[in-house]
Motif scaffolding. Structure first.
Motif, PDB file in Angstrom:
ATOM      1  N   ILE A   1     -41.291 -62.516  45.131  1.00  0.00           N
ATOM      2  CA  ILE A   1     -41.025 -62.354  43.508  1.00  0.00           C
ATOM      3  C   ILE A   1     -41.898 -61.744  42.818  1.00  0.00           C
ATOM      4  CG2 ILE A   1     -40.881 -64.030  41.355  1.00  0.00           C
ATOM      5  CD1 ILE A   1     -39.327 -66.011  43.127  1.00  0.00           C
ATOM      6  N   SER A   2     -43.166 -61.814  43.354  1.00  0.00           N
ATOM      7  CA  SER A   2     -44.507 -61.234  42.834  1.00  0.00           C
ATOM      8  C   SER A   2     -44.336 -59.777  43.018  1.00  0.00           C
ATOM      9  CB  SER A   2     -45.652 -61.654  43.479  1.00  0.00           C
ATOM     10  OG  SER A   2     -46.855 -61.040  42.920  1.00  0.00           O
ATOM     11  N   GLN A   3     -43.839 -59.226  44.149  1.00  0.00           N
ATOM     12  CA  GLN A   3     -43.642 -57.743  44.587  1.00  0.00           C
ATOM     13  C   GLN A   3     -42.357 -57.114  43.656  1.00  0.00           C
ATOM     14  OE1 GLN A   3     -43.083 -57.241  48.674  1.00  0.00           O
ATOM     15  NE2 GLN A   3     -44.788 -58.778  49.151  1.00  0.00           N
ATOM     16  N   ILE A   4     -41.454 -58.130  43.490  1.00  0.00           N
ATOM     17  CA  ILE A   4     -40.562 -57.601  42.562  1.00  0.00           C
ATOM     18  C   ILE A   4     -40.911 -57.584  40.983  1.00  0.00           C
ATOM     19  CG2 ILE A   4     -38.152 -58.185  41.239  1.00  0.00           C
ATOM     20  CD1 ILE A   4     -37.270 -58.352  43.945  1.00  0.00           C
ATOM     21  N   GLU A   5     -41.785 -58.465  40.561  1.00  0.00           N
ATOM     22  CA  GLU A   5     -42.293 -58.618  39.446  1.00  0.00           C
ATOM     23  C   GLU A   5     -43.247 -57.159  39.148  1.00  0.00           C
ATOM     24  OE1 GLU A   5     -44.337 -61.724  36.418  1.00  0.00           O
ATOM     25  OE2 GLU A   5     -44.858 -61.718  38.487  1.00  0.00           O
ATOM     26  N   GLN A   6     -43.952 -56.835  40.111  1.00  0.00           N
ATOM     27  CA  GLN A   6     -45.034 -55.791  40.061  1.00  0.00           C
ATOM     28  C   GLN A   6     -44.594 -54.385  40.157  1.00  0.00           C
ATOM     29  OE1 GLN A   6     -48.220 -56.050  39.084  1.00  0.00           O
ATOM     30  NE2 GLN A   6     -47.587 -58.187  38.530  1.00  0.00           N
ATOM     31  N   LEU A   7     -43.334 -54.267  40.969  1.00  0.00           N
ATOM     32  CA  LEU A   7     -42.757 -53.084  41.140  1.00  0.00           C
ATOM     33  C   LEU A   7     -42.643 -52.186  39.968  1.00  0.00           C
ATOM     34  CD1 LEU A   7     -41.219 -51.054  43.026  1.00  0.00           C
ATOM     35  CD2 LEU A   7     -38.913 -52.070  42.274  1.00  0.00           C
ATOM     36  N   PRO A   8     -42.169 -52.498  38.775  1.00  0.00           N
ATOM     37  CA  PRO A   8     -42.336 -51.525  37.356  1.00  0.00           C
ATOM     38  C   PRO A   8     -43.372 -50.859  37.273  1.00  0.00           C
ATOM     39  CG  PRO A   8     -40.965 -53.505  37.012  1.00  0.00           C
ATOM     40  CD  PRO A   8     -41.841 -53.765  38.426  1.00  0.00           C
ATOM     41  N   LYS A   9     -44.608 -51.359  37.541  1.00  0.00           N
ATOM     42  CA  LYS A   9     -45.998 -51.181  37.157  1.00  0.00           C
ATOM     43  C   LYS A   9     -46.390 -50.191  38.321  1.00  0.00           C
ATOM     44  CE  LYS A   9     -50.630 -52.644  36.366  1.00  0.00           C
ATOM     45  NZ  LYS A   9     -51.481 -52.388  37.527  1.00  0.00           N
ATOM     46  N   ARG A  10     -46.115 -50.715  39.657  1.00  0.00           N
ATOM     47  CA  ARG A  10     -46.582 -49.732  40.580  1.00  0.00           C
ATOM     48  C   ARG A  10     -45.512 -48.397  40.630  1.00  0.00           C
ATOM     49  NH1 ARG A  10     -45.167 -51.649  45.673  1.00  0.00           N
ATOM     50  NH2 ARG A  10     -46.621 -50.105  46.725  1.00  0.00           N
ATOM     51  N   LEU A  11     -44.278 -48.583  40.512  1.00  0.00           N
ATOM     52  CA  LEU A  11     -43.468 -47.259  40.363  1.00  0.00           C
ATOM     53  C   LEU A  11     -43.866 -46.497  39.311  1.00  0.00           C
ATOM     54  CD1 LEU A  11     -40.982 -45.592  41.385  1.00  0.00           C
ATOM     55  CD2 LEU A  11     -39.597 -47.091  39.756  1.00  0.00           C
ATOM     56  N   ARG A  12     -44.104 -46.704  38.115  1.00  0.00           N
ATOM     57  CA  ARG A  12     -44.898 -46.047  37.009  1.00  0.00           C
ATOM     58  C   ARG A  12     -46.201 -45.281  37.437  1.00  0.00           C
ATOM     59  NH1 ARG A  12     -42.736 -45.751  31.769  1.00  0.00           N
ATOM     60  NH2 ARG A  12     -41.280 -47.440  31.424  1.00  0.00           N
ATOM     61  N   GLU A  13     -46.949 -45.901  38.036  1.00  0.00           N
ATOM     62  CA  GLU A  13     -48.263 -45.211  38.499  1.00  0.00           C
ATOM     63  C   GLU A  13     -47.763 -44.303  39.724  1.00  0.00           C
ATOM     64  OE1 GLU A  13     -50.363 -48.986  39.978  1.00  0.00           O
ATOM     65  OE2 GLU A  13     -50.993 -49.415  37.972  1.00  0.00           O
ATOM     66  N   SER A  14     -46.612 -44.414  40.612  1.00  0.00           N
ATOM     67  CA  SER A  14     -46.551 -43.746  41.703  1.00  0.00           C
ATOM     68  C   SER A  14     -46.279 -42.216  41.112  1.00  0.00           C
ATOM     69  CB  SER A  14     -45.619 -44.349  42.784  1.00  0.00           C
ATOM     70  OG  SER A  14     -44.224 -44.237  41.902  1.00  0.00           O
ATOM     71  N   VAL A  15     -45.465 -42.346  39.896  1.00  0.00           N
ATOM     72  CA  VAL A  15     -44.947 -40.894  39.198  1.00  0.00           C
ATOM     73  C   VAL A  15     -45.842 -40.296  38.251  1.00  0.00           C
ATOM     74  CG1 VAL A  15     -42.450 -41.473  40.260  1.00  0.00           C
ATOM     75  CG2 VAL A  15     -43.333 -42.107  37.681  1.00  0.00           C
ATOM     76  N   ALA A  16     -46.902 -41.117  37.698  1.00  0.00           N
ATOM     77  CA  ALA A  16     -47.540 -40.682  36.637  1.00  0.00           C
ATOM     78  C   ALA A  16     -47.925 -39.650  36.819  1.00  0.00           C
ATOM     79  CB  ALA A  16     -48.814 -41.623  36.607  1.00  0.00           C
ATOM     80  N   GLY A  17     -47.997 -38.564  35.717  1.00  0.00           N
ATOM     81  CA  GLY A  17     -48.465 -37.278  35.814  1.00  0.00           C
ATOM     82  C   GLY A  17     -47.518 -36.133  36.323  1.00  0.00           C
ATOM     83  N   LEU A  18     -46.528 -36.463  37.280  1.00  0.00           N
ATOM     84  CA  LEU A  18     -45.549 -35.668  37.738  1.00  0.00           C
ATOM     85  C   LEU A  18     -44.618 -35.262  36.588  1.00  0.00           C
ATOM     86  CD1 LEU A  18     -44.538 -37.544  41.062  1.00  0.00           C
ATOM     87  CD2 LEU A  18     -46.291 -35.804  40.820  1.00  0.00           C
ATOM     88  N   GLN A  19     -44.330 -33.918  36.913  1.00  0.00           N
ATOM     89  CA  GLN A  19     -43.334 -33.158  36.096  1.00  0.00           C
ATOM     90  C   GLN A  19     -42.570 -32.225  36.795  1.00  0.00           C
ATOM     91  OE1 GLN A  19     -45.396 -31.375  32.729  1.00  0.00           O
ATOM     92  NE2 GLN A  19     -47.196 -32.072  33.829  1.00  0.00           N
ATOM     93  N   GLY A  20     -41.732 -31.472  36.394  1.00  0.00           N
ATOM     94  CA  GLY A  20     -40.929 -30.463  36.493  1.00  0.00           C
ATOM     95  C   GLY A  20     -40.671 -30.502  38.331  1.00  0.00           C
ATOM     96  N   SER A  21     -41.057 -29.242  38.814  1.00  0.00           N
ATOM     97  CA  SER A  21     -40.775 -29.153  40.096  1.00  0.00           C
ATOM     98  C   SER A  21     -41.404 -30.104  41.004  1.00  0.00           C
ATOM     99  CB  SER A  21     -41.229 -27.779  40.410  1.00  0.00           C
ATOM    100  OG  SER A  21     -42.553 -27.518  40.371  1.00  0.00           O
ATOM    101  N   GLU A  22     -42.444 -30.849  40.543  1.00  0.00           N
ATOM    102  CA  GLU A  22     -42.872 -31.831  41.328  1.00  0.00           C
ATOM    103  C   GLU A  22     -41.969 -33.146  41.468  1.00  0.00           C
ATOM    104  OE1 GLU A  22     -47.675 -31.756  40.429  1.00  0.00           O
ATOM    105  OE2 GLU A  22     -46.405 -32.419  38.817  1.00  0.00           O
TER     106      GLU A  22
END
Length: 174
Positions: free
Chosen positions: A25-46
């Protein structure tokens, strides 16, 4: 590292404990934050970069998580309110090829995942041991899946796809 299964495949051995459920449950709760961090700064072709050769783009992975976790949330609610319902499978590969998954902005899916996971965690934290033993029937795999098993699978699922994105980023940085 296995590019398709960077954290290994999901497997459950033995009985699920209350401690294990809390961790999931904690992992499910933390997923949105971890996902946002994983894509932070990516754009366009990245964002169009496949997470592996022949795999989906990072955009498709983010939208897939939203699609998949919405389906899972509904499956939980069906199992909790019906007697071992038969769920409706969906073609995730076809979903991933629709315009809202191929090149659409990821922000709506990131917001959706954040809000969905808030609702899902509220539901999960309210469940009893008996509730986690409720199940649904999956006609594609021909399996009856208990909610405690499914909880673990979706905790793994989120971690699995964040690992895909992080591995793709690592390759981009080389």
């Amino acid at each position: 590292m296995d590019e398709k299964y960077p954290i290994g495949q999901y497997s459950l051995i033995g009985k699920v404990t209350a401690d294990q459920r809390r961790a999931w449950i904690s992992q499910i709760e933390q997923l949105p934050k971890r996902l946002r961090e994983s894509v932070a700064g990516l754009q366009g072709s990245e964002l169009q970069t496949p997470y592996r050769t022949g795999g989906w783009s990072i955009i498709q992975v983010v939208h897939h998580i939203a699609d998949s976790h919405m389906n899972s949330y509904i499956r939980f609610k069906l199992a909790l309110t019906e007697e071992t319902p038969t769920i409706r499978p969906y073609y995730e590969d076809r979903f991933a090829e629709l315009p809202d998954s191929v090149d659409a902005d990821i922000d709506p899916s990131l917001i959706l995942i954040t809000q969905l996971h808030k609702k899902w965690v509220t539901l999960l934290e309210s469940l009893t041991e008996e509730d986690f033993q409720k199940a649904f029937y999956h006609p594609e795999s021909k399996e009856t899946l208990h909610l405690d098993y499914t909880l673990g699978h979706y905790a793994w699922h989120g971690n699995h796809h964040v690992a895909h994105i992080l591995a793709a980023r690592e390759r981009m940085d080389q």
